[in-house]
Enzyme design. Structure first.
Site, mmCIF file in Angstrom:
data_model
loop_
_atom_site.group_PDB
_atom_site.id
_atom_site.type_symbol
_atom_site.label_atom_id
_atom_site.label_comp_id
_atom_site.label_asym_id
_atom_site.label_seq_id
_atom_site.Cartn_x
_atom_site.Cartn_y
_atom_site.Cartn_z
ATOM 1 N N HIS A 19 0.776 -1.127 -0.194
ATOM 2 C CA HIS A 19 -0.044 -0.136 0.012
ATOM 3 C C HIS A 19 0.911 1.428 0.012
ATOM 4 O O HIS A 19 1.877 1.338 0.850
ATOM 5 C CB HIS A 19 -0.796 0.065 1.238
ATOM 6 C CG HIS A 19 -2.228 0.725 1.071
ATOM 7 N ND1 HIS A 19 -3.077 0.343 0.558
ATOM 8 C CD2 HIS A 19 -2.462 2.117 1.215
ATOM 9 C CE1 HIS A 19 -4.282 1.132 0.175
ATOM 10 N NE2 HIS A 19 -3.869 2.205 0.803
ATOM 11 N N ASP A 30 -13.929 2.014 6.154
ATOM 12 C CA ASP A 30 -12.920 2.974 5.340
ATOM 13 C C ASP A 30 -13.464 3.778 3.942
ATOM 14 O O ASP A 30 -13.246 4.761 3.492
ATOM 15 C CB ASP A 30 -11.784 2.101 4.963
ATOM 16 C CG ASP A 30 -10.729 2.991 4.598
ATOM 17 O OD1 ASP A 30 -10.145 4.024 5.189
ATOM 18 O OD2 ASP A 30 -10.189 2.707 3.273
ATOM 19 N N ARG A 90 -13.315 12.118 3.715
ATOM 20 C CA ARG A 90 -11.952 12.747 3.904
ATOM 21 C C ARG A 90 -11.495 13.399 2.655
ATOM 22 O O ARG A 90 -10.927 14.513 2.634
ATOM 23 C CB ARG A 90 -11.037 11.781 4.419
ATOM 24 C CG ARG A 90 -11.050 11.508 5.895
ATOM 25 C CD ARG A 90 -10.161 10.308 6.213
ATOM 26 N NE ARG A 90 -8.897 10.621 5.789
ATOM 27 C CZ ARG A 90 -7.842 9.674 5.528
ATOM 28 N NH1 ARG A 90 -8.086 8.431 5.104
ATOM 29 N NH2 ARG A 90 -6.590 10.159 5.502
ATOM 30 N N SER A 131 -6.756 4.014 8.057
ATOM 31 C CA SER A 131 -7.364 3.722 6.619
ATOM 32 C C SER A 131 -6.422 2.682 6.047
ATOM 33 O O SER A 131 -7.133 1.746 5.696
ATOM 34 C CB SER A 131 -7.276 4.948 5.765
ATOM 35 O OG SER A 131 -7.610 4.735 4.634
ATOM 36 N N LYS A 144 -7.518 -1.609 6.024
ATOM 37 C CA LYS A 144 -7.702 -2.417 4.602
ATOM 38 C C LYS A 144 -7.144 -3.528 4.523
ATOM 39 O O LYS A 144 -7.358 -4.475 4.188
ATOM 40 C CB LYS A 144 -7.488 -1.603 3.400
ATOM 41 C CG LYS A 144 -8.458 -0.484 3.301
ATOM 42 C CD LYS A 144 -8.461 0.244 1.846
ATOM 43 C CE LYS A 144 -7.435 1.232 1.714
ATOM 44 N NZ LYS A 144 -7.708 2.423 2.540
HETATM 45 N N1 URA Z 1 -4.080 5.406 1.241
HETATM 46 C C1 URA Z 1 -5.256 5.130 2.022
HETATM 47 O O1 URA Z 1 -5.834 4.096 1.686
HETATM 48 N N2 URA Z 1 -5.530 5.979 3.063
HETATM 49 C C2 URA Z 1 -5.054 6.930 3.255
HETATM 50 O O2 URA Z 1 -5.513 7.717 4.166
HETATM 51 C C3 URA Z 1 -3.947 7.563 2.496
HETATM 52 C C4 URA Z 1 -3.734 6.677 1.778
#
Ligand code: URA
Length: 434
Positions: free
Chosen positions: A82, A161, A168, A183, A187
């Site tokens: 990620h 999320d 957001r 966040s 995930k």
């Molecule tokens: N990627 C994400 O999944 N969440 C964030 O807040 C920033 C980047």
């Protein structure tokens, strides 16, 4: 419990209890608490912060707002990656197929555009028909069948999320360490990953502007992962200029396709090599990072990574003819290249501004539910440190109308600084945290 009391408590610098955090996440996921109250709480969190215990609670509450996948019956070891969000960051489109092609299953839950940063799902949806809303059953079946999944949050995968992310994006509440941590990690936990590579961006085009803040974010996420028994490595990578050249959804997909064919921009290509090698190493496919790097190079050169990317597109309903023949992607009606007025060196790029230019052209959302235009964006023709001759191309704008094009040209020129003396190129990475 009353939501307004939670907002006031955080506004005044208080610490939310585990019960309060669980309440807010559950009720918001169920649709009981309205967006306006959650926006206020998010802003209070952004301004006041959260301690480690609150951030950990928020992460778990968000992960368990839906199903938390156990993939042991499908794959003994699943890796994921990620990025914390950057401009021109299409790394996942390349590294996920590379790693999956080496036989290491990757089930990835990605995001959409967030603030000035682009989102992998928006990019992939440039391919007509591509679905990023897989159900849990579809996620598992595809992972078992072809070892690669790239999907988004859904009603039963990290739904909290999904809702918070979209809110957001349009309420100025993205650059918050606890909100980014929860966040990202919610995930990853919900997606059932055993090992996670975090690409933590730092610089003008990242949510963390300084190395110290990026390091704190990375260390916090690594700690949460370790507490939950996940193997986590974080790389701190530069985001003081767009990664690669293209910024904009289908333009970025086309650039990722170039890398999968072995001829992408050098910085983006090298970044993908390093991230993919780290993932193979984390997943136990290589004993050293050097050996992992060789595997990545071979997998791209042999066409196996490309074949895996095609499998992904086909499995998720995308029209594979578009990736096979990228000239099929619709082009924006106005394409204009801006050239340098004099000789010099590119000294600085305000990468967040470049992200905002792409957004202003229609490539991102100003408010929830906006439809994005996959055709628009910018292609940069130079990198920080490049020597530029008068009349050499600086950047190309892809726009739908003249007003937006002209504004994009003005804003992009303002985002660039030139020098008459040589300038050092920027590094790709700053640190590795395990
Ligand atoms: N990627 C994400 O999944 N969440 C964030 O807040 C920033 C980047």
């Amino acid at each position: 419990m009353r939501m307004v009391e939670l907002i006031e408590k955080k506004r005044d610098g208080g610490t939310l209890t585990t019960d309060e955090i669980n309440y807010f996440i559950q009720e918001y996921t169920d649709g009981t608490i309205p967006d306006y109250q959650v926006s206020a709480l998010l802003m209070a969190i952004l301004l006041r912060g959260m301690d480690d215990r609150e951030t950990g609670d928020l992460t778990l509450a968000m992960a368990y707002s839906g199903e938390v996948l156990d993939l042991k019956d499908i794959a003994p070891f699943v890796v994921d990656k990620h990025s914390t969000g950057g401009v021109g960051d299409k790394v996942s489109l390349v590294v996920i197929p590379v790693v999956a092609a080496r036989g290491l299953p990757v089930g990835k839950m990605s995001g959409r555009g967030l603030g000035f940063s682009g989102g992998t799902l928006d990019k992939l949806e440039s391919v007509p028909g591509f679905r990023a809303d897989l159900s849990v059953a579809e996620f598992k079946a595809q992972l078992a069948r072809i070892g690669i999944v790239l999907t988004g949050q859904s009603a039963n995968l990290a739904p909290a999320d999904g809702k918070l992310y979209a809110l957001r994006d349009v309420t100025g509440t993205v650059p918050s360490t606890p909100l980014i941590t929860s966040s990202v990690m919610s995930k990853k936990i919900a997606g059932g990953a055993d090992a996670i590579l975090l690409d933590v961006k730092v610089g003008s085009g990242a949510f963390m502007k300084t190395l110290d803040s990026a390091r704190a974010l990375a260390e916090g996420m690594v700690r949460i992962g370790a507490t939950l028994g996940r193997k986590v490595t974080a790389l701190l990578s530069d985001m003081n200029q767009p990664l690669g050249c293209a910024v904009g959804n289908s333009l970025e997909v086309r650039e990722a396709i170039d890398v999968l064919h072995g001829h992408g921009p050098q910085d983006f290509d090298e970044h993908c090599l390093i991230v993919a090698a780290e993932m193979l190493y984390l997943g136990g496919k290589a004993d050293t990072l050097e050996a992992a790097r060789t595997q990545v190079t071979e997998t791209i050169a042999s066409g196996q990574a490309w074949e895996k990317f095609r499998q992904l597109i086909i499995a998720q309903g995308g029209d594979v003819r578009y990736v096979d023949e990228p000239e099929r992607f619709p082009q924006a009606p106005l394409i204009e290249t801006v050239t340098a007025s004099q000789d010099g060196y590119l000294a600085e790029v305000r990468a967040d501004e470049i992200g905002m230019v792409a957004l202003g052209l229609g490539g991102g959302r100003e408010k929830k539910g906006d439809i994005i235009d996959h055709r628009v964006g910018i292609v940069m023709h130079c990198k920080v440190g490049d020597q530029i001759e008068a009349n050499a191309p600086l950047f190309t704008i892809h726009a739908t109308d003249a007003a937006r094009r002209d504004e994009a040209v003005r804003r992009t020129l303002r985002a660039l600084t030139f020098a008459s003396d040589p300038v050092e190129p920027l590094p790709l990475f700053y640190a590795r945290i395990t």
